[in-house]
Scaffold this motif. Structure first.
Motif, PDB file in Angstrom:
ATOM      1  N   PHE A   1     -28.280 -30.469   9.170  1.00  0.00           N
ATOM      2  CA  PHE A   1     -27.791 -29.653   9.855  1.00  0.00           C
ATOM      3  C   PHE A   1     -26.056 -29.534   9.499  1.00  0.00           C
ATOM      4  O   PHE A   1     -25.090 -29.737   8.938  1.00  0.00           O
ATOM      5  CB  PHE A   1     -27.934 -28.630  11.120  1.00  0.00           C
TER       6      PHE A   1
ATOM      7  N   THR B   1     -36.188 -44.624  16.730  1.00  0.00           N
ATOM      8  CA  THR B   1     -34.761 -43.763  16.521  1.00  0.00           C
ATOM      9  C   THR B   1     -33.714 -43.632  17.045  1.00  0.00           C
ATOM     10  O   THR B   1     -32.858 -43.918  15.930  1.00  0.00           O
ATOM     11  CB  THR B   1     -35.706 -42.703  16.082  1.00  0.00           C
TER      12      THR B   1
ATOM     13  N   ALA C   1     -34.236 -42.567   2.921  1.00  0.00           N
ATOM     14  CA  ALA C   1     -34.582 -44.138   3.587  1.00  0.00           C
ATOM     15  C   ALA C   1     -34.545 -43.827   5.025  1.00  0.00           C
ATOM     16  O   ALA C   1     -33.977 -42.856   5.993  1.00  0.00           O
ATOM     17  CB  ALA C   1     -33.322 -45.411   3.861  1.00  0.00           C
TER      18      ALA C   1
HETATM   19  N1  LIG Z   1     -27.194 -29.840  17.029  1.00  0.00           N
HETATM   20  C1  LIG Z   1     -26.811 -29.260  18.050  1.00  0.00           C
HETATM   21  O1  LIG Z   1     -27.041 -27.834  18.480  1.00  0.00           O
HETATM   22  C2  LIG Z   1     -26.871 -30.692  18.083  1.00  0.00           C
HETATM   23  C3  LIG Z   1     -26.029 -30.300  19.554  1.00  0.00           C
HETATM   24  C4  LIG Z   1     -26.729 -32.329  20.292  1.00  0.00           C
HETATM   25  C5  LIG Z   1     -26.721 -33.428  19.615  1.00  0.00           C
HETATM   26  N2  LIG Z   1     -27.067 -33.101  18.508  1.00  0.00           N
HETATM   27  C6  LIG Z   1     -27.133 -34.211  17.434  1.00  0.00           C
HETATM   28  O2  LIG Z   1     -26.308 -34.318  16.468  1.00  0.00           O
HETATM   29  C7  LIG Z   1     -27.426 -34.728  15.229  1.00  0.00           C
HETATM   30  C8  LIG Z   1     -27.489 -34.109  13.899  1.00  0.00           C
HETATM   31  O3  LIG Z   1     -28.270 -32.775  14.900  1.00  0.00           O
HETATM   32  P1  LIG Z   1     -28.533 -32.014  13.364  1.00  0.00           P
HETATM   33  O4  LIG Z   1     -28.661 -30.269  14.255  1.00  0.00           O
HETATM   34  O5  LIG Z   1     -28.123 -31.323  12.353  1.00  0.00           O
HETATM   35  O6  LIG Z   1     -30.056 -32.014  13.156  1.00  0.00           O
HETATM   36  P2  LIG Z   1     -30.788 -31.977  11.828  1.00  0.00           P
HETATM   37  O7  LIG Z   1     -32.816 -32.358  12.222  1.00  0.00           O
HETATM   38  O8  LIG Z   1     -30.645 -31.233  11.477  1.00  0.00           O
HETATM   39  O9  LIG Z   1     -30.249 -33.518  11.048  1.00  0.00           O
HETATM   40  C9  LIG Z   1     -30.557 -34.580  11.838  1.00  0.00           C
HETATM   41  C10 LIG Z   1     -31.270 -35.277  10.506  1.00  0.00           C
HETATM   42  O10 LIG Z   1     -31.511 -36.769  10.704  1.00  0.00           O
HETATM   43  C11 LIG Z   1     -32.514 -37.235  10.004  1.00  0.00           C
HETATM   44  N3  LIG Z   1     -33.475 -38.262   9.886  1.00  0.00           N
HETATM   45  C12 LIG Z   1     -34.401 -38.503  10.988  1.00  0.00           C
HETATM   46  N4  LIG Z   1     -34.538 -38.865  11.753  1.00  0.00           N
HETATM   47  C13 LIG Z   1     -34.496 -40.093  10.592  1.00  0.00           C
HETATM   48  C14 LIG Z   1     -35.036 -41.357  10.042  1.00  0.00           C
HETATM   49  N5  LIG Z   1     -35.754 -41.970  11.105  1.00  0.00           N
HETATM   50  N6  LIG Z   1     -34.123 -42.019   9.606  1.00  0.00           N
HETATM   51  C15 LIG Z   1     -33.044 -41.382   8.479  1.00  0.00           C
HETATM   52  N7  LIG Z   1     -32.601 -39.692   8.678  1.00  0.00           N
HETATM   53  C16 LIG Z   1     -33.323 -39.563   9.993  1.00  0.00           C
HETATM   54  C17 LIG Z   1     -33.032 -35.942   9.474  1.00  0.00           C
HETATM   55  O11 LIG Z   1     -34.320 -35.951   8.409  1.00  0.00           O
HETATM   56  C18 LIG Z   1     -32.140 -34.967   9.458  1.00  0.00           C
HETATM   57  O12 LIG Z   1     -31.124 -33.999   8.231  1.00  0.00           O
HETATM   58  C19 LIG Z   1     -28.644 -35.577  16.150  1.00  0.00           C
HETATM   59  O13 LIG Z   1     -28.444 -37.043  16.094  1.00  0.00           O
HETATM   60  C20 LIG Z   1     -28.885 -34.716  17.435  1.00  0.00           C
HETATM   61  O14 LIG Z   1     -29.614 -35.188  18.160  1.00  0.00           O
HETATM   62  C21 LIG Z   1     -26.684 -31.972  17.772  1.00  0.00           C
END
Ligand SMILES: NC(=O)c1ccc[n+]([C@@H]2O[C@H](COP(=O)([O-])OP(=O)(O)OC[C@H]3O[C@@H](n4cnc5c(N)ncnc54)[C@H](O)[C@@H]3O)[C@@H](O)[C@H]2O)c1
Length: 326
Positions: A12, A99, A56
């Motif tokens: 996202f 991770t 990856a």
């Molecule tokens: N969405 C929120 O409200 C929010 C708030 C605080 C922090 N975050 C942080 O922001 C970042 C993005 O969050 P998001 O909401 O876009 O979530 P998301 O799940 O859409 O994005 C995370 C991405 O990381 C990829 N991923 C996970 N494990 C992986 C691995 N081992 N190797 C390669 N890719 C991997 C997933 O496929 C995914 O595309 C995350 O680190 C999350 O913890 C998000």
């Protein structure tokens, strides 16, 4: 041409960041294992000649080594890939640690070898545990904080290490609740906003856990992307560079809204007649959350520009245009 890495590029937030960097003329090396992210999130830019995508896993040292060897030197390393689900982290603490913590430390060190000037990590408000002092300041998270999940703990440990690094300049953005287009409402871990929008567009009752008087600090994804760029020393308007500033920074609107009020706004945009169903409170849910963003505003000249109702309208418009995501 500036070369940036975005891990979690199919997610996202990562997909919005990759898209904006391409718009600013960067070559973007996207890395994602598509575990929670989706190829569709990259549709708008996957054919951009400046975008190179690797399916990856960030835990796979050899793949990471190979990718970074191929594309060095790299200027900015944006690290967003993570286990993002709190329940998953409780069920799989080891995968979460590998991770969110160990891989982050490895990539931080590997990005130094690749010549990165900035390493920006996706921290989280979960690093504060059940903090009762509001608004929450960056220094409130410490080794003594009782984290509510391995997710919160591993994000805290990773942020702490990243912020200690001066080569590359380490930045961790502790984002509060982000919302906007491309957030996956069908995921069982999905945030309350995408869930409410999905329910409202399907004409079913909006489900609120508990009395709905719990508060959150929601921020629109475009404001978050600007914070990512500014923290890496990139001007979001013209791409001009300045030195990044090491440290940990909160990213939120610093305005709290109750879940009941949120439901009312979404209903007012989609269908004011929709009922709300109150379910049992979820164990472990924090009651109030509010960011103190003064350090971020002072350091980067950043401030959130999206009003809640406007951000929600934009998000709803996107779900209406992409009904297959519901
Ligand atoms: N969405 C929120 O409200 C929010 C708030 C605080 C922090 N975050 C942080 O922001 C970042 C993005 O969050 P998001 O909401 O876009 O979530 P998301 O799940 O859409 O994005 C995370 C991405 O990381 C990829 N991923 C996970 N494990 C992986 C691995 N081992 N190797 C390669 N890719 C991997 C997933 O496929 C995914 O595309 C995350 O680190 C999350 O913890 C998000």
């Amino acid at each position: 041409m500036t070369r940036s890495v975005v891990t979690g590029a199919a997610g996202f937030v990562g997909s919005h960041l990759a898209e904006k960097l391409l718009e600013l003329g960067h070559v973007v090396i996207g890395i994602d294992n598509l575990s929670t992210g989706k190829a569709e999130n990259m549709e708008a830019f996957v054919n951009d000649p400046g975008f190179i995508f690797y399916e990856a896993d960030i835990r796979d040292r050899d793949s990471m080594e190979q990718i970074l060897d191929t594309h060095s030197p790299i200027e900015c390393f944006f690290h967003l890939a993570a286990v993002v689900s709190v329940p998953f982290s409780v069920q799989h603490p080891e995968i979460t640690h590998e991770t969110n913590y160990k891989s982050t430390i490895r990539l931080l060190s590997r990005s130094r070898k690749a010549g990165a000037g900035a390493f920006v990590h996706a921290g989280s408000a979960a690093e504060y545990g059940n903090e009762s002092r509001l608004p929450i300041k960056e220094e409130y998270a410490s080794d003594e904080t009782e984290h509510l999940s391995p997710y919160g703990r591993t994000k805290y440990l990773a942020s702490r290490e990243v912020a200690r690094s001066s080569n590359p300049c380490g930045v961790s953005l502790r984002c509060f609740n982000i919302y906007g287009p491309r957030q996956d409402p069908t995921s069982q871990y999905s945030g309350v906003i995408s869930r409410f929008i999905e329910q409202a567009l399907k004409g079913i009752p909006l489900t609120v856990f508990g009395d709905g008087e719990q508060t959150r600090d929601f921020i629109f994804v475009e404001d978050v992307i600007h914070a990512y760029l500014l923290s890496a020393g990139i001007n979001p308007a013209n791409g001009k560079k300045s030195p990044p500033k090491r440290g940990i920074y909160n990213v939120g609107r610093s305005e709290s809204i109750t879940i009941n009020r949120l439901a009312d706004i979404i209903k007012s945009i989609i269908d004011p007649e929709l009922p709300v169903a109150h379910l049992e409170p979820r164990p472990g849910d924090i009651r109030h959350s509010l960011a103190d963003i003064s350090k971020t505003v002072r350091t980067f000249g950043w401030k959130p520009s999206w009003d809640m109702k406007e951000g929600l309208k934009k998000t709803i418009e996107w779900y209406r245009e992409n009904p297959e995501t519901l």
